[in-house]
Design a protein around this motif. Structure first.
Motif, PDB file in Angstrom:
ATOM      1  N   ALA A   1     -72.967 -44.842  39.954  1.00 37.42           N
ATOM      2  CA  ALA A   1     -73.540 -43.511  39.753  1.00 37.42           C
ATOM      3  C   ALA A   1     -72.401 -42.509  39.684  1.00 37.42           C
ATOM      4  N   CYS A   2     -72.633 -41.431  38.977  1.00 35.28           N
ATOM      5  CA  CYS A   2     -71.658 -40.345  38.932  1.00 35.28           C
ATOM      6  C   CYS A   2     -71.808 -39.491  40.183  1.00 35.28           C
ATOM      7  N   ILE A   3     -70.770 -38.790  40.524  1.00 33.47           N
ATOM      8  CA  ILE A   3     -70.756 -37.981  41.745  1.00 33.47           C
ATOM      9  C   ILE A   3     -71.829 -36.897  41.740  1.00 33.47           C
ATOM     10  N   ASP A   4     -72.254 -36.440  40.566  1.00 33.55           N
ATOM     11  CA  ASP A   4     -73.249 -35.367  40.509  1.00 33.55           C
ATOM     12  C   ASP A   4     -74.684 -35.882  40.353  1.00 33.55           C
ATOM     13  N   THR A   5     -74.881 -37.166  40.564  1.00 33.53           N
ATOM     14  CA  THR A   5     -76.215 -37.766  40.484  1.00 33.53           C
ATOM     15  C   THR A   5     -77.076 -37.268  41.643  1.00 33.53           C
TER      16      THR A   5
END
Length: 148
Positions: free
Chosen positions: A91-95
């Protein structure tokens, strides 16, 4: 809320490098006490996750019988040979946390990457569950009528 506040940073996470030998990978996995562990490349990019089962089944697949398995043979195999790409998607950090819930049903952690695919840590299933339990308590999503 994004997942940054739940991130267990890379410095606190056990992980393997894809160029480690199978023996090195197994030793580090055993010391970690976990059944699965993230794998990164030499540039710290996320490659995948390898599990005890991945090692075991692949060792058996590469050898005709148990008698053929030797430490010498295992030294020539690399961790990258055992990764099931795409099995555990990062997952991306801003998920948003809501997007992690589905993944948490089938894996103990979600690897987290930045916008360059560099591995920066994990969010554990227990933290995801705790987040939603706390959210439900605050919003009183559980209604109890008092009836059995």
């Amino acid at each position: 809320m994004n997942i940054a506040s739940f991130l267990l940073p890379k410095s606190e996470v056990a992980y393997l490098h894809d160029n480690m030998t199978l023996r090195q990978g197994l030793e580090k996995l055993r010391r970690s006490g976990f059944s699965a562990i993230p794998v990164i490349d030499v540039e710290d990019r996320y490659v995948g996750v390898v599990s005890v089962g991945d090692f075991l089944w692949n060792i058996l697949a590469y050898n005709q019988s148990f008698e053929d398995i030797t430490l010498k043979k295992l030294e020539h195999m690399k961790v990258r040979d055992f990764i099931q790409n795409g099995k555990v998607k990062p997952a991306c950090i801003d998920t948003a946390m809501e997007h992690l819930l589905e993944r948490a049903k089938s894996q103990n952690f979600v690897p987290v990457i930045d916008d360059r695919n560099v591995f920066i840590g994990i969010v554990t299933r227990s933290d995801i569950i705790k987040y939603f339990m706390d959210k439900c308590r605050v919003s009183e999503c559980f209604e109890f009528s008092g009836k059995p």
